[in-house]
Write a protein that holds these residues in place. Structure first.
Motif, mmCIF file in Angstrom:
data_model
loop_
_atom_site.group_PDB
_atom_site.id
_atom_site.type_symbol
_atom_site.label_atom_id
_atom_site.label_comp_id
_atom_site.label_asym_id
_atom_site.label_seq_id
_atom_site.Cartn_x
_atom_site.Cartn_y
_atom_site.Cartn_z
ATOM 1 N N THR A 149 1.169 1.915 -9.382
ATOM 2 C CA THR A 149 0.210 1.301 -10.296
ATOM 3 C C THR A 149 0.874 0.358 -11.299
ATOM 4 O OG1 THR A 149 0.289 3.261 -11.724
ATOM 5 C CG2 THR A 149 -1.467 3.162 -10.090
ATOM 6 N N THR B 147 0.103 -3.406 -9.876
ATOM 7 C CA THR B 147 -1.265 -3.757 -9.510
ATOM 8 C C THR B 147 -1.463 -5.271 -9.596
ATOM 9 O OG1 THR B 147 -2.000 -3.393 -11.782
ATOM 10 C CG2 THR B 147 -2.266 -1.565 -10.229
ATOM 11 N N ILE C 206 -7.125 1.698 -6.303
ATOM 12 C CA ILE C 206 -6.286 2.869 -6.564
ATOM 13 C C ILE C 206 -6.911 4.126 -5.963
ATOM 14 C CG2 ILE C 206 -5.388 4.400 -8.366
ATOM 15 C CD1 ILE C 206 -5.043 1.884 -10.122
#
Length: 213
Positions: A67, A70, A192
């Motif tokens: 993450t 991203t 996600i």
């Protein structure tokens, strides 16, 4: 074997149509060991007439959802956003004031994904929306390998309950996989959550880095 030969033929034809050789890396064999999970938010569900409002993506590597890597971009639109679509994705006209034009947004997205395999939930729609912009600009369609999470989920469920009625709604799959719902359905959050579903379905250890639920 015939199927493989046909795919190779299609790939070569697609490559021959590329207008910008600086993007030839899209056709390279991926050596990163990474996957890209992505999602689009759009003005509607018809790729022929609707437009992309945002693209969100995240990388997976070594069973980890990265993450910290991203991707998110908002895209300028040419048509009014309906109140119905705003209820779904929450993107208002004021949110697009600093959005990128579609050419720059798509170029950025292609640079982010490279030749990595793509994962998504009802990926065919998102790929169709991306190709709507990619083809006029670059002459090609996305050549990346595609992995559909709802197909993996269906195949696993139908093996347990043959001829059963399999609920393929996103929230249902998320709940059935005992995964947390991150709330707002924006493109990055959906990417996600889709990554989490993919790892759970493929029996991989889920490691979400720098994410708070």
């Amino acid at each position: 074997m015939l199927y493989s030969l046909f795919n190779n033929y299609k790939r070569k034809r697609n490559r021959a149509k590329l207008k910008d050789d600086s993007f030839s890396y899209l056709f390279d064999e991926d050596e990163s060991g990474e996957y890209v999970v992505f999602d689009t938010e759009t003005t509607g569900l018809n790729p022929k007439v609707d437009e992309i409002l945002s693209i969100g993506a995240v990388k997976i590597k070594d069973n980890k959802i990265l993450t910290s890597e991203t991707f998110e971009v908002y895209v300028k639109n040419s048509k009014a956003i309906s109140s119905k679509s705003i209820e779904i994705h929450g993107i208002r006209p004021c949110d697009l004031e600093n959005a990128k034009n579609s050419k720059d947004a798509v170029r950025d997205f292609l640079e982010f994904i490279g030749s990595r395999p793509l994962i998504g939930y009802y990926l065919e729609f998102d790929v169709s929306m991306i190709n709507k912009y990619v083809k006029p600009i670059f002459g090609i369609t996305l050549p990346n390998k595609m992995i559909e999470v709802s197909e993996i989920y269906f195949e696993q469920k139908i093996a347990l309950i043959p001829q059963g009625n399999i609920d393929l709604r996103f929230d249902t799959i998320l709940k059935d996989c005992s995964l947390p719902n991150m709330g707002a359905h924006n493109a990055v959050n959906d990417a996600i959550m889709t990554a989490m579903i993919y790892l759970k379905l493929t029996k991989e250890k889920i490691d979400v880095r720098k994410t708070n639920f």
